[in-house]
Write a protein that holds these residues in place. Structure first.
Motif, PDB file in Angstrom:
ATOM      1  N   GLY A 252     -95.999  80.630  16.736  1.00 49.53           N
ATOM      2  CA  GLY A 252     -95.765  82.064  16.757  1.00 49.53           C
ATOM      3  C   GLY A 252     -97.020  82.906  16.863  1.00 49.53           C
ATOM      4  O   GLY A 252     -98.078  82.561  16.325  1.00 49.53           O
ATOM      5  N   ARG A 253     -96.881  84.018  17.563  1.00 50.84           N
ATOM      6  CA  ARG A 253     -97.996  84.945  17.787  1.00 50.84           C
ATOM      7  C   ARG A 253     -97.659  86.301  17.169  1.00 50.84           C
ATOM      8  O   ARG A 253     -96.635  86.896  17.501  1.00 50.84           O
ATOM      9  N   VAL A 254     -98.526  86.755  16.284  1.00 49.89           N
ATOM     10  CA  VAL A 254     -98.329  88.027  15.582  1.00 49.89           C
ATOM     11  C   VAL A 254     -99.396  89.022  16.031  1.00 49.89           C
ATOM     12  O   VAL A 254    -100.581  88.681  16.085  1.00 49.89           O
ATOM     13  N   VAL A 255     -98.957  90.233  16.345  1.00 49.57           N
ATOM     14  CA  VAL A 255     -99.884  91.343  16.550  1.00 49.57           C
ATOM     15  C   VAL A 255     -99.741  92.277  15.351  1.00 49.57           C
ATOM     16  O   VAL A 255     -98.630  92.604  14.928  1.00 49.57           O
ATOM     17  N   VAL A 256    -100.880  92.678  14.804  1.00 50.85           N
ATOM     18  CA  VAL A 256    -100.909  93.591  13.664  1.00 50.85           C
ATOM     19  C   VAL A 256    -101.584  94.885  14.093  1.00 50.85           C
ATOM     20  O   VAL A 256    -102.679  94.855  14.674  1.00 50.85           O
ATOM     21  N   LEU A 257    -100.954  96.001  13.834  1.00 52.87           N
ATOM     22  CA  LEU A 257    -101.574  97.319  14.028  1.00 52.87           C
ATOM     23  C   LEU A 257    -101.719  97.931  12.643  1.00 52.87           C
ATOM     24  O   LEU A 257    -100.728  98.318  12.009  1.00 52.87           O
ATOM     25  N   ALA A 258    -102.944  97.994  12.157  1.00 52.87           N
ATOM     26  CA  ALA A 258    -103.171  98.418  10.777  1.00 52.87           C
ATOM     27  C   ALA A 258    -104.607  98.888  10.609  1.00 52.87           C
ATOM     28  O   ALA A 258    -105.471  98.601  11.438  1.00 52.87           O
ATOM     29  N   GLY A 280     -99.132  80.840  14.227  1.00 52.43           N
ATOM     30  CA  GLY A 280    -100.172  80.127  14.965  1.00 52.43           C
ATOM     31  C   GLY A 280    -101.336  80.999  15.371  1.00 52.43           C
ATOM     32  O   GLY A 280    -102.497  80.560  15.315  1.00 52.43           O
ATOM     33  N   LEU A 281    -101.064  82.225  15.777  1.00 52.56           N
ATOM     34  CA  LEU A 281    -102.099  83.143  16.247  1.00 52.56           C
ATOM     35  C   LEU A 281    -101.824  84.545  15.726  1.00 52.56           C
ATOM     36  O   LEU A 281    -100.684  85.024  15.784  1.00 52.56           O
ATOM     37  N   VAL A 282    -102.858  85.204  15.238  1.00 50.82           N
ATOM     38  CA  VAL A 282    -102.731  86.584  14.761  1.00 50.82           C
ATOM     39  C   VAL A 282    -103.839  87.413  15.383  1.00 50.82           C
ATOM     40  O   VAL A 282    -105.015  87.042  15.335  1.00 50.82           O
ATOM     41  N   THR A 283    -103.445  88.531  15.975  1.00 50.20           N
ATOM     42  CA  THR A 283    -104.408  89.459  16.567  1.00 50.20           C
ATOM     43  C   THR A 283    -104.265  90.808  15.894  1.00 50.20           C
ATOM     44  O   THR A 283    -103.159  91.363  15.821  1.00 50.20           O
ATOM     45  N   LEU A 284    -105.371  91.341  15.405  1.00 56.69           N
ATOM     46  CA  LEU A 284    -105.379  92.639  14.736  1.00 56.69           C
ATOM     47  C   LEU A 284    -105.866  93.714  15.688  1.00 56.69           C
ATOM     48  O   LEU A 284    -106.983  93.637  16.207  1.00 56.69           O
ATOM     49  N   GLY A 285    -105.034  94.717  15.917  1.00 59.82           N
ATOM     50  CA  GLY A 285    -105.452  95.907  16.650  1.00 59.82           C
ATOM     51  C   GLY A 285    -105.987  96.930  15.661  1.00 59.82           C
ATOM     52  O   GLY A 285    -105.265  97.368  14.752  1.00 59.82           O
ATOM     53  N   ILE A 286    -107.246  97.318  15.814  1.00 60.98           N
ATOM     54  CA  ILE A 286    -107.943  98.124  14.811  1.00 60.98           C
ATOM     55  C   ILE A 286    -108.678  99.276  15.505  1.00 60.98           C
ATOM     56  O   ILE A 286    -109.110  99.128  16.650  1.00 60.98           O
ATOM     57  N   PRO A 287    -108.799 100.442  14.870  1.00 55.84           N
ATOM     58  CA  PRO A 287    -109.615 101.502  15.471  1.00 55.84           C
ATOM     59  C   PRO A 287    -110.999 100.968  15.843  1.00 55.84           C
ATOM     60  O   PRO A 287    -111.624 100.244  15.054  1.00 55.84           O
ATOM     61  N   GLU A 288    -111.456 101.315  17.040  1.00 53.45           N
ATOM     62  CA  GLU A 288    -112.650 100.675  17.585  1.00 53.45           C
ATOM     63  C   GLU A 288    -113.887 100.820  16.697  1.00 53.45           C
ATOM     64  O   GLU A 288    -114.739  99.934  16.657  1.00 53.45           O
ATOM     65  N   GLY A 289    -113.968 101.894  15.940  1.00 52.04           N
ATOM     66  CA  GLY A 289    -115.124 102.082  15.064  1.00 52.04           C
ATOM     67  C   GLY A 289    -115.150 101.109  13.897  1.00 52.04           C
ATOM     68  O   GLY A 289    -116.189 100.952  13.241  1.00 52.04           O
ATOM     69  N   LEU A 290    -114.023 100.455  13.634  1.00 54.01           N
ATOM     70  CA  LEU A 290    -113.929  99.515  12.517  1.00 54.01           C
ATOM     71  C   LEU A 290    -113.955  98.063  12.978  1.00 54.01           C
ATOM     72  O   LEU A 290    -113.935  97.145  12.152  1.00 54.01           O
ATOM     73  N   ASN A 291    -114.009  97.863  14.291  1.00 53.04           N
ATOM     74  CA  ASN A 291    -113.859  96.501  14.807  1.00 53.04           C
ATOM     75  C   ASN A 291    -114.979  95.579  14.344  1.00 53.04           C
ATOM     76  O   ASN A 291    -114.736  94.420  13.986  1.00 53.04           O
ATOM     77  N   ARG A 292    -116.200  96.084  14.354  1.00 55.62           N
ATOM     78  CA  ARG A 292    -117.318  95.204  14.017  1.00 55.62           C
ATOM     79  C   ARG A 292    -117.196  94.670  12.595  1.00 55.62           C
ATOM     80  O   ARG A 292    -117.400  93.478  12.357  1.00 55.62           O
ATOM     81  N   VAL A 293    -116.856  95.539  11.662  1.00 54.27           N
ATOM     82  CA  VAL A 293    -116.748  95.081  10.282  1.00 54.27           C
ATOM     83  C   VAL A 293    -115.584  94.098  10.126  1.00 54.27           C
ATOM     84  O   VAL A 293    -115.665  93.135   9.356  1.00 54.27           O
ATOM     85  N   MET A 294    -114.508  94.294  10.900  1.00 55.21           N
ATOM     86  CA  MET A 294    -113.379  93.382  10.792  1.00 55.21           C
ATOM     87  C   MET A 294    -113.689  92.027  11.426  1.00 55.21           C
ATOM     88  O   MET A 294    -113.174  90.995  10.988  1.00 55.21           O
TER      89      MET A 294
END
Length: 530
Positions: A252-258, A280-294
């Motif tokens: 299973g593939r999960v997309v997270v918007l958080a 099996g796979l999780v992708t987090l969609g995050i505001p671009e300014g927070l991507n590096r820390v995530m």
């Protein structure tokens, strides 16, 4: 297992008596015998204890008189205190009162506070109390002599066994009707009552033991009974099975918007929980300014930087990128830590209206819907809503107290009105579909901590990704979420429990659930411990 209201149980009793021809006095006899068996199992030296039975004038009191008779026959020193006058007892109670008198069992009437004063001396020597004053049919506040008797019982420093339900406790609302007995154990008949399962009733019931009294099983499993308690037997069959040759895509593939500025923890918790439950796979969609820390914070979770607002939340302009992300996904988890900017809410509305992928909507996703709830009715996919009472109140436009007044019907109404699965979080989390409701049996006070709901959102999403239906994923996720917390407090103080601890304990919870064998239904002294 079904859970009933007072009226539902009365209907079952009536059908047993009138439809099947089982005499009511036989049910009373079976009830009393069942309690006696529980007493003998729990108190091996009951013959040395002395037992005081406080019996009302109705059928609950009749159960108490049956108990007194059988204990007396087994050599136990028993005294009966009839709360009321003998001339006021019900027919079946009267049958057993006359038998008890012929057996010379000591019986004292408590018809006034003066007679109660006498009882304060007479009960001395008893080391076990049987509470059989009021049953599940009680609907008025307890007052006068019965209230004084209950206050007296609660003051005693001895074990108390309540018959069917603690006297004074509402079988429907789980609230004391003025005053209620605080039992050590409650032996209930046929099916559990709501008042024994929900708070604050749990605090009055003690350990709950279910006893078979001869009600036909078909009545106990009646499909018209739409409320259930979620036990291990109901959830172990739902566990996803990974074949030996499975690869990550199969799981299973999960997309997270958080996440938003200051709320990156929510995004991390939901993402990690989805992975830990088996996705099996999780992708987090995050505001671009927070991507590096995530990218630093999350090792196994993939991240995708998305357009953001000036306030650091997801922007509506990121919709097309999100749409692309969802092309290969099995489920979307949306809401934890998103923030409440208007533009972000508009993004949530558009996703819900246009995307056909199953969704778990939590936290600020629900807050966005509270501004425009009709969006849910336009959705073309399965949706699980996971509100806490405050979010449910905002969504419905009512006060939190109204949500908590009847949590079962609140969750049921959301599920029915918006054709969703509603998970109303809190002590005894409620999982509702438009057709049926389950009350969770796991969890503890340690879960009253920030981020615990985000973990649940991720768990349900991860289970959805592995092929479970929305309802089954919600039931299993809620149960395992609470089970992990229960396993934790076997080793740590509940006050120290934090959300990430539950993620760390998820492996043990899954292992425990997988080790549980599916047991055949048994209605004989089936024990439920809360």
């Amino acid at each position: 297992m079904k859970v009933v209201t007072s009226s539902e149980m009365q209907r079952i009793d009536k059908e047993t008596i009138e439809g099947y021809g089982v005499p009511s006095v036989v049910l009373m006899e079976n009830a009393g015998l069942g309690v006696v068996e529980v007493i003998k199992e729990a108190y091996s030296k009951v013959n040395e204890m002395g037992v005081a039975v406080f019996a009302g004038c109705g059928n609950n009191g009749g159960d108490g008189l049956v108990i007194a008779r059988h204990l007396s026959n087994q050599g136990v020193d028993v005294r009966v205190f009839l709360v009321g006058k003998a001339s006021q007892v019900s027919h079946d109670c009267g049958v057993n009162l006359r038998i008890a008198r012929k057996m010379k069992i000591p019986i004292s009437e408590i018809a006034s506070k003066i007679s109660l004063d006498r009882v304060r001396q007479e009960w001395e020597g008893s080391r076990l109390i049987i509470d059989a004053i009021f049953g599940t049919g009680l609907s008025r506040d307890v007052s006068g002599v019965p209230a004084a008797v209950i206050e007296f019982i609660n003051s005693l420093k001895v074990p108390i066994i309540s018959v069917d339900i603690p006297s004074g406790l509402s079988a429907d609302t789980a609230k004391p009707l003025g005053i209620a007995v605080k039992a050590t154990e409650t032996v209930t008949f046929g099916l559990p009552k709501r008042g024994l399962i929900l708070f604050p009733g749990v605090l009055y019931a003690g350990k709950v033991t279910l006893v078979d009294i001869g009600i036909p099983r078909s009545l106990l499993q009646d499909p018209s009974l739409k409320t259930n308690i979620l036990m291990e037997e109901e959830v172990t069959s739902l566990l996803p099975i990974h074949l030996p040759d499975a690869h990550k895509g199969d799981c299973g593939r999960v997309v997270v918007l958080a996440g938003s500025v200051g709320m990156t923890g929510a995004a991390a918790l939901v993402s990690e929980a989805a992975l830990k439950i088996g996705a099996g796979l999780v992708t987090l969609g995050i505001p671009e300014g927070l991507n590096r820390v995530m990218e630093v914070k999350l090792t196994e979770v993939m991240t995708r930087p998305l357009p953001e607002t000036l306030g650091g939340s997801l922007a509506l302009s990121g919709y097309d990128k999100i749409k692309e992300m969802l092309l290969d996904a099995d489920v979307l988890a949306i809401g934890p830590g998103l923030g409440r900017e208007k533009e972000t809410s508009e993004l949530v509305w558009r996703i819900i209206e246009e995307m056909k992928i199953p969704m778990v909507i939590d936290a600020d996703g629900i807050n966005a819907l509270s501004l425009k709830p009709e969006v849910l009715k336009k959705s073309r996919t399965g949706i699980v809503l996971t509100p806490h009472p405050g979010e449910a109140a905002r969504f419905l436009g009512i006060k939190i107290a109204q949500v908590q007044e009847d949590r079962i019907e609140t969750a049921r109404s959301i599920a029915q009105d918006y054709h969703t699965i509603c998970v109303l979080k809190g002590a005894r989390t409620i999982i509702a579909s438009p057709e049926e409701v389950f009350i969770n049996s796991t969890g503890n006070v340690g879960m009253a901590s920030g981020g615990v709901g985000d973990v649940l959102c991720g768990m349900i999403a991860g289970l959805l990704a592995q092929g479970l239906s929305c309802f089954d994923a919600a039931k299993l996720g809620v149960y395992l979420h609470g089970l992990a917390a229960d396993l934790l407090i076997e080793e740590i103080d509940p006050a120290t429990l934090i959300a990430s601890d539950i993620i760390g304990e998820m492996s043990k919870a899954l292992k425990r659930a997988k080790e549980v064998r599916i047991r055949e239904n048994s209605w004989v002294q089936r024990k439920i411990t809360f």
